[in-house]
Each structure stands twice: as C-alpha cells, then as structure tokens.
Motif scaffolding. Structure first.
Motif, mmCIF file in Angstrom:
data_model
loop_
_atom_site.group_PDB
_atom_site.id
_atom_site.type_symbol
_atom_site.label_atom_id
_atom_site.label_comp_id
_atom_site.label_asym_id
_atom_site.label_seq_id
_atom_site.Cartn_x
_atom_site.Cartn_y
_atom_site.Cartn_z
ATOM 1 N N GLN A 14 0.813 -1.216 0.000
ATOM 2 C CA GLN A 14 0.000 0.000 0.000
ATOM 3 C C GLN A 14 0.852 1.273 0.000
ATOM 4 O OE1 GLN A 14 -3.498 -0.483 2.319
ATOM 5 N NE2 GLN A 14 -3.831 1.709 2.610
ATOM 6 N N SER A 15 2.132 1.157 0.289
ATOM 7 C CA SER A 15 3.011 2.328 0.302
ATOM 8 C C SER A 15 3.546 2.691 -1.079
ATOM 9 C CB SER A 15 4.196 2.073 1.246
ATOM 10 O OG SER A 15 3.756 1.905 2.573
ATOM 11 N N LEU A 16 3.297 1.807 -2.048
ATOM 12 C CA LEU A 16 3.791 2.061 -3.407
ATOM 13 C C LEU A 16 3.098 3.267 -4.030
ATOM 14 C CD1 LEU A 16 5.533 0.986 -5.827
ATOM 15 C CD2 LEU A 16 3.459 -0.214 -6.577
ATOM 16 N N VAL A 17 3.877 4.124 -4.682
ATOM 17 C CA VAL A 17 3.308 5.213 -5.487
ATOM 18 C C VAL A 17 3.161 4.723 -6.925
ATOM 19 C CG1 VAL A 17 3.641 7.556 -6.361
ATOM 20 C CG2 VAL A 17 4.277 6.990 -4.005
ATOM 21 N N GLN A 18 4.252 4.241 -7.506
ATOM 22 C CA GLN A 18 4.177 3.694 -8.857
ATOM 23 C C GLN A 18 5.439 2.914 -9.203
ATOM 24 O OE1 GLN A 18 3.945 6.744 -11.881
ATOM 25 N NE2 GLN A 18 5.967 7.533 -11.454
ATOM 26 N N ILE A 19 5.277 2.018 -10.155
ATOM 27 C CA ILE A 19 6.397 1.336 -10.785
ATOM 28 C C ILE A 19 6.309 1.630 -12.275
ATOM 29 C CG2 ILE A 19 7.283 -0.927 -11.489
ATOM 30 C CD1 ILE A 19 6.654 -1.979 -8.739
ATOM 31 N N ILE A 20 7.429 1.987 -12.871
ATOM 32 C CA ILE A 20 7.478 2.236 -14.311
ATOM 33 C C ILE A 20 8.476 1.261 -14.932
ATOM 34 C CG2 ILE A 20 7.950 3.877 -16.160
ATOM 35 C CD1 ILE A 20 7.297 6.123 -14.213
ATOM 36 N N ILE A 21 8.002 0.473 -15.884
ATOM 37 C CA ILE A 21 8.862 -0.456 -16.622
ATOM 38 C C ILE A 21 9.034 0.118 -18.019
ATOM 39 C CG2 ILE A 21 9.113 -2.825 -17.464
ATOM 40 C CD1 ILE A 21 7.180 -3.654 -15.201
ATOM 41 N N SER A 22 10.283 0.286 -18.456
ATOM 42 C CA SER A 22 10.523 0.963 -19.737
ATOM 43 C C SER A 22 11.736 0.381 -20.449
ATOM 44 C CB SER A 22 10.714 2.462 -19.499
ATOM 45 O OG SER A 22 11.823 2.686 -18.651
ATOM 46 N N ASN A 23 12.048 1.011 -21.600
ATOM 47 C CA ASN A 23 13.185 0.608 -22.431
ATOM 48 C C ASN A 23 13.034 -0.838 -22.928
ATOM 49 O OD1 ASN A 23 15.567 0.707 -23.795
ATOM 50 N ND2 ASN A 23 16.857 1.110 -22.001
ATOM 51 N N PRO A 24 12.011 -1.103 -23.751
ATOM 52 C CA PRO A 24 11.783 -2.464 -24.245
ATOM 53 C C PRO A 24 12.893 -2.943 -25.175
ATOM 54 C CG PRO A 24 10.372 -0.912 -25.398
ATOM 55 C CD PRO A 24 11.037 -0.144 -24.288
ATOM 56 N N ARG A 25 13.070 -4.260 -25.224
ATOM 57 C CA ARG A 25 14.106 -4.849 -26.073
ATOM 58 C C ARG A 25 13.654 -4.964 -27.528
ATOM 59 N NH1 ARG A 25 18.141 -6.835 -22.912
ATOM 60 N NH2 ARG A 25 17.650 -7.059 -20.690
ATOM 61 N N ASN A 26 12.342 -4.928 -27.775
ATOM 62 C CA ASN A 26 11.849 -4.952 -29.153
ATOM 63 C C ASN A 26 10.588 -4.116 -29.256
ATOM 64 O OD1 ASN A 26 9.317 -6.765 -29.014
ATOM 65 N ND2 ASN A 26 10.863 -8.000 -27.952
ATOM 66 N N ARG A 27 10.212 -3.790 -30.472
ATOM 67 C CA ARG A 27 9.087 -2.877 -30.704
ATOM 68 C C ARG A 27 7.721 -3.548 -30.637
ATOM 69 N NH1 ARG A 27 11.230 0.801 -35.840
ATOM 70 N NH2 ARG A 27 13.102 1.649 -34.807
ATOM 71 N N GLU A 28 7.702 -4.853 -30.493
ATOM 72 C CA GLU A 28 6.425 -5.558 -30.499
ATOM 73 C C GLU A 28 5.690 -5.436 -29.168
ATOM 74 O OE1 GLU A 28 7.114 -9.553 -31.685
ATOM 75 O OE2 GLU A 28 7.876 -9.012 -33.674
ATOM 76 N N VAL A 29 6.417 -5.124 -28.103
ATOM 77 C CA VAL A 29 5.779 -4.991 -26.794
ATOM 78 C C VAL A 29 5.418 -3.533 -26.542
ATOM 79 C CG1 VAL A 29 6.999 -6.992 -25.882
ATOM 80 C CG2 VAL A 29 8.016 -4.728 -25.637
ATOM 81 N N ALA A 30 4.723 -3.288 -25.436
ATOM 82 C CA ALA A 30 4.325 -1.925 -25.077
ATOM 83 C C ALA A 30 5.564 -1.051 -24.850
ATOM 84 C CB ALA A 30 3.456 -1.955 -23.828
ATOM 85 N N GLY A 31 5.433 0.234 -25.157
ATOM 86 C CA GLY A 31 6.546 1.158 -24.976
ATOM 87 C C GLY A 31 6.938 1.310 -23.518
ATOM 88 N N LYS A 32 5.929 1.289 -22.644
ATOM 89 C CA LYS A 32 6.191 1.349 -21.206
ATOM 90 C C LYS A 32 4.995 0.766 -20.469
ATOM 91 C CE LYS A 32 4.492 6.130 -20.819
ATOM 92 N NZ LYS A 32 4.810 7.507 -20.386
ATOM 93 N N ILE A 33 5.214 0.430 -19.201
ATOM 94 C CA ILE A 33 4.160 -0.152 -18.364
ATOM 95 C C ILE A 33 4.180 0.557 -17.017
ATOM 96 C CG2 ILE A 33 3.275 -2.248 -17.269
ATOM 97 C CD1 ILE A 33 4.859 -3.839 -19.404
ATOM 98 N N HIS A 34 3.007 0.995 -16.567
ATOM 99 C CA HIS A 34 2.864 1.605 -15.243
ATOM 100 C C HIS A 34 2.148 0.622 -14.321
ATOM 101 C CE1 HIS A 34 3.235 6.159 -16.374
ATOM 102 N NE2 HIS A 34 4.271 5.447 -16.744
ATOM 103 N N TYR A 77 12.251 -6.078 -20.990
ATOM 104 C CA TYR A 77 12.575 -4.668 -20.769
ATOM 105 C C TYR A 77 13.920 -4.527 -20.056
ATOM 106 C CZ TYR A 77 7.737 -3.682 -22.009
ATOM 107 O OH TYR A 77 6.546 -3.592 -22.680
ATOM 108 N N ARG A 78 14.512 -3.330 -20.171
ATOM 109 C CA ARG A 78 15.845 -3.100 -19.604
ATOM 110 C C ARG A 78 15.836 -2.247 -18.334
ATOM 111 N NH1 ARG A 78 16.787 -1.999 -25.227
ATOM 112 N NH2 ARG A 78 17.998 -3.661 -26.248
ATOM 113 N N GLN A 79 14.686 -1.648 -17.997
ATOM 114 C CA GLN A 79 14.693 -0.709 -16.874
ATOM 115 C C GLN A 79 13.392 -0.774 -16.078
ATOM 116 O OE1 GLN A 79 16.199 3.149 -17.879
ATOM 117 N NE2 GLN A 79 15.288 4.166 -16.118
ATOM 118 N N LEU A 80 13.535 -0.641 -14.750
ATOM 119 C CA LEU A 80 12.387 -0.574 -13.841
ATOM 120 C C LEU A 80 12.678 0.500 -12.804
ATOM 121 C CD1 LEU A 80 10.340 -3.355 -12.170
ATOM 122 C CD2 LEU A 80 11.610 -1.798 -10.707
#
Length: 384
Positions: A14-34, A77-80
C-alpha cells in the motif's frame, strides 16, 4: 531473479506510489508499463497500464500475480523504476542479463497516494457545465448534470472529440474549414464537433450534416438555428450522389452501413480531404466474396467468416487510403449501442500516392474486390 523478487516483495504494497517499466528490447511490446496500487471492493490490487502506440491496456492483479507478472515483463525490458513511501529504486538490466539495483530513501515530497480505483476522468466537455445541445439531446438535465442512463453517450462524445483534438494541427485556422458528416443521424457528435471547434477552439467552420431521414434532418436544423450555430446545416441526401461541395477539409462518416462507408471514403479522397474519420458498420460485402481453399477449414464457420471478413474489409480500406497518400490509424471507439462495431479509421493526408501492389495481393489471396477499390481505380484496376 531472486534479487528482483525480493525487491518487489519489499515495495509492492500500500506504500507504493508507482512502478514504471521501460526501455523495451523490441518494438512488439508496449513502450512502457505503469503499475500502481488501487482498492477494488476494499481489496488491495495493482493496476497495470500498458502503453502501446496510442492505446492503453489495463488489468488489475493481486500482489502475488503482480510480482510474477513484473518478473515476466522484465525479460522484455531493460529498466524498472520504483517510487514508494518506503524508498526509491532503479533496476537496470544489460543485454547479457546483468542486473544492477540502486536504492535510496524516498524524498519528503512523496505523500500518501489516492488508492481509489476510479479517479476523476478529465473530459473535453466539462460534465459539470451545462451545454444546450446536450440538454436537448437528453444527455444532460436542465441543471447541467449528466443523465445517469446517458453517461455512455457522454463518454462517446468526448472520445470522439479526443480523436478530433489529435488532428487539430492539420486543420487551417486562417480560413473557413469545411467538414462533411455523412449519415449524421440524430447528430450527437455533429453538434459536439461544431461546439468544440467553433465555440471552444475558435475555428471558422462550416459543417454539413447529411442523412436520408427527412424528419431527423428537419429537427437537427431546428436545433442548429436555436443554438445560433450559423455554420452548421443539415440536408437530406445520399452519400453516393452528394455534389454540394467541390472541396472538403474533413469527412466524418459514423456507422454508414456496408458499402456506404466506401462511397463516403471515395468522396473524401476525390475531394482531397485532409482528414478522414470513419466508423464503419455492417461489413457484409466481403463476407459474400471471401474464398480461399487453404482457409476453408476456418471459413466454414459462419461467425468466424463474418468477423474475419469485417476486419479484412476495414484493413483493406485503410490500405487503400494509405496508397492514396494518407497516414492511417485504426483505433478503438466507444459505440453507443454497445456492439462490436467499434473500430474508427482515422486518415490524415500526408504525402503522395503509393503503389497498391501489396494490398492487391491480399485481395487476390482472399478472392475479394472491395467497393472502395473499384470506385477509386475502376473495374479494369487502372487508375482513373
């Protein structure tokens, strides 16, 4: 992945504000995930939002499922990045799979977040502000409140205006903009379009609504006069035969049945319309034509054949528009009648005509000949 799993167990609460997953390894997946925590029926879940092209896909996950899902996503993805009241963390994953984790204390500005599932939606039309045509169309009360049973209509109107907002830079503001709305019906969206472009954005517009129902057209003209919408006129007419203008900036066609959509698109192309917004309906034509021996085991099922033919119809329409110099997107629309007919084709004129060899190969493969292709290129398949 044990280090990542421990990190997620630490922060997914419950203390989480957000997680952002970004920098995909290929273009077929979503650009980012919140990912953010929400309360659904008093249960803490994590809402994942995948941003792909101009669409957002949402799903809610309980904590254990969310942890496993994030671990799966991190294979692509390469970054979280984690922001929490407990602290902040950055995860970097190299091409060879090396994981680097950096953590630090949360800054003082990180406060308790709103866990409500339904945050207040920001609409183009303010749901608290009275608009005359919305009242007369039964979407708002006389006090300016949205009628509960009509909220879907209100959401559809705003969704449509979002599509228009995206293409505003394509419309000239130094001269009158001519817009044709084929099959306007009761004109919820036609009035909204005029109100938005003229009253809210200040565009000098001339909008023509066209429909076959004389009584509906008469009523729409009465309402336009009542509101003082001088640049909005309605006429009884057929899409295929309409010759009331020589040039058009934008053509709108919503739920024009079967090949009526093709005639509207054909007119739009020949007028040189800068923008086309089309929500097709009742795509029967190719369902009668489609034939492929290889696909016969699939096409023998009537429902499957019908849906494949409908999708093929709109895909070919988009490809034909592309061949005529349009940049085309196929987007999801909110349908007033809650039917599967919720695809919107948006075309913006961007360049010169292109070779249609590729889509004609698709036509040949399926054994089909769409009306739009015939109208544009003639029965002999040559450019007119």
């Amino acid at each position: 992945m044990e280090e990542l799993q421990e990190l997620l167990y630490k922060y997914l609460n419950q203390s989480l504000v957000q997680i952002i997953i970004s920098n995909p390894r290929n273009r077929e997946v979503a650009g980012k995930i919140h990912l953010r925590p929400v309360l659904v029926k008093e249960e803490l879940v994590f809402q994942a939002s995948e941003y792909k092209e101009k669409k957002v896909y949402h799903k809610n996950l309980v904590r254990e499922d969310a942890i496993q899902q994030v671990l799966c996503w991190l294979e692509e993805y390469r970054q979280l990045e984690v922001v929490s009241q407990l602290g902040q963390a950055t995860v970097l994953i190299s091409k060879k799979g090396k994981i680097t984790v950096k953590e630090k204390k949360a800054p003082a500005c990180v406060k308790q977040i709103d866990l409500s599932h339904n945050r207040k939606k920001k609409y183009i039309l303010d749901p608290e502000k009275k608009v005359e045509f919305l009242v007369d169309l039964g979407v708002q009360t006389k006090e300016g409140k949205i009628v509960h049973a009509k909220y879907d209509n209100f959401r559809q109107i705003n969704r449509f205006l979002e599509f228009i907002e995206d293409i505003l830079p394509e419309l000239p503001k130094d001269r009158e903009v001519t817009i044709l709305d084929f099959g306007c019906g009761k004109s919820y969206l036609t009035f909204a379009m005029y109100h938005y472009l003229k009253e809210l954005k200040g565009y000098p517009v001339r909008i023509i609504g066209l429909d076959l129902k004389a009584d509906v057209i008469e009523h729409c003209n009465e309402l336009a006069e009542k509101y003082g919408y001088e640049g909005l006129k309605f006429f009884v007419g057929d899409i295929a035969q309409y010759e009331g203008v020589d040039a058009v900036d934008m053509v709108v066609t919503l739920h024009a049945c079967d090949t009526a959509t093709d005639y509207a698109l054909d007119k739009a192309i020949k007028w040189g319309a800068k923008v086309i917004l089309s929500v097709p309906c009742c795509q029967h034509e190719l369902n009668k034509q489609i034939s492929n021996e290889l696909l016969q085991p699939v096409l023998k099922y009537g429902l499957i054949k019908e849906r494949m033919a409908a999708l093929l119809t709109d895909a070919l329409r988009a490809e034909i528009l592309e061949s005529k110099g349009y940049q085309v997107q196929i987007l999801e629309f909110i349908d007033m009648e809650h039917t599967p007919k919720n695809i919107l084709i948006r075309g913006v004129k961007k360049g010169s005509e292109k070779d249609g060899t590729d889509y004609r190969k698709v036509m040949e493969f399926f054994g089909v000949s769409p009306t739009l292709e015939t109208l544009q290129n003639g029965k002999d398949g040559q450019n007119a």
